[in-house]
Design a protein around this motif. Structure first.
Motif, mmCIF file in Angstrom:
data_model
loop_
_atom_site.group_PDB
_atom_site.id
_atom_site.type_symbol
_atom_site.label_atom_id
_atom_site.label_comp_id
_atom_site.label_asym_id
_atom_site.label_seq_id
_atom_site.Cartn_x
_atom_site.Cartn_y
_atom_site.Cartn_z
ATOM 1 N N PRO A 211 -0.270 6.504 3.720
ATOM 2 C CA PRO A 211 0.965 6.025 4.361
ATOM 3 C C PRO A 211 1.256 6.772 5.662
ATOM 4 C CG PRO A 211 1.510 7.524 2.593
ATOM 5 C CD PRO A 211 0.005 7.367 2.568
ATOM 6 N N THR B 267 4.589 6.744 8.642
ATOM 7 C CA THR B 267 5.958 6.247 8.762
ATOM 8 C C THR B 267 6.202 5.672 10.149
ATOM 9 O OG1 THR B 267 6.775 8.439 9.377
ATOM 10 C CG2 THR B 267 6.887 7.852 7.052
ATOM 11 N N LYS C 32 7.178 2.721 5.471
ATOM 12 C CA LYS C 32 5.805 3.201 5.360
ATOM 13 C C LYS C 32 4.860 2.044 5.653
ATOM 14 C CE LYS C 32 6.811 6.692 1.920
ATOM 15 N NZ LYS C 32 6.639 7.096 0.536
ATOM 16 N N TYR D 281 0.744 1.349 5.222
ATOM 17 C CA TYR D 281 -0.422 1.922 4.560
ATOM 18 C C TYR D 281 -1.700 1.473 5.256
ATOM 19 C CZ TYR D 281 2.588 3.561 0.844
ATOM 20 O OH TYR D 281 3.562 4.231 0.124
ATOM 21 N N GLN E 278 6.645 -1.405 -1.215
ATOM 22 C CA GLN E 278 7.570 -0.272 -1.064
ATOM 23 C C GLN E 278 9.027 -0.728 -1.099
ATOM 24 O OE1 GLN E 278 8.053 1.445 3.061
ATOM 25 N NE2 GLN E 278 6.534 -0.171 3.476
#
Length: 163
Positions: A44, A46, A29, A31, A131
């Motif tokens: 977020p 991907t 992810k 952000y 993360q």
């Protein structure tokens, strides 16, 4: 030397998802900011990492910024276009993870666009790196080794204080 090697391996390897091996092609992810509030909302997106260096890849994606489609959704990165000048290390940044702390040191000058932009940038960096299971704390440094955007005399608030 062994500890430094392990820290580098951790920085370049993704945190394994439960029950899955770490490998190239891991989903991470990134952000990005939405809007210009202080510190702002983070959203977020991907990305598929092409190599096992997912922490490095995630920061590279913050620097590259959102895709055109993501920008159309109102997402932006304060890091996109913020790096200036020559690199002091041959890259845009270095990253190590040791004892739960990710230390991101920029090798080029990171331009400030004001207190709000600085807060959003630090928020994007911290949230993106946290993360990973191996990261509990994030320290962001400028190219001289001072805490990023720390205007105090010593410039060490990120090393001693809470984030």
């Amino acid at each position: 030397m062994r500890e430094l090697l392990m820290a580098t391996v951790l920085a370049l390897s993704p945190a394994p998802a439960a029950g899955s091996p770490t490998q190239a092609g891991s989903t991470v992810k990134v952000y990005f900011a939405k809007g210009f509030g202080i510190p702002g909302k983070l959203v977020p997106v991907t990305r598929k990492a092409p190599h096992q260096g997912v922490a490095r890849f995630a920061v590279e994606q913050l620097i590259a910024g959102p895709t055109a489609k993501e920008r159309a959704r109102g997402l932006h990165s304060e890091l996109a276009g913020a790096l200036r000048g020559r690199s002091a290390c041959g890259a845009d940044f270095t990253i190590t993870i040791r004892k739960g702390t990710a230390t991101l040191r920029f090798c080029r000058t990171v331009m400030s666009n004001g207190v709000g932009a600085d807060a959003r940038m630090l928020g994007m960096i911290r949230t993106t790196l946290r993360q990973f299971a191996t990261v509990k704390k994030v320290v962001a440094l400028d190219k001289s080794g001072r805490c990023l955007f720390d205007q105090t005399e010593r410039g060490t608030s990120c090393l001693t204080g809470r984030e």
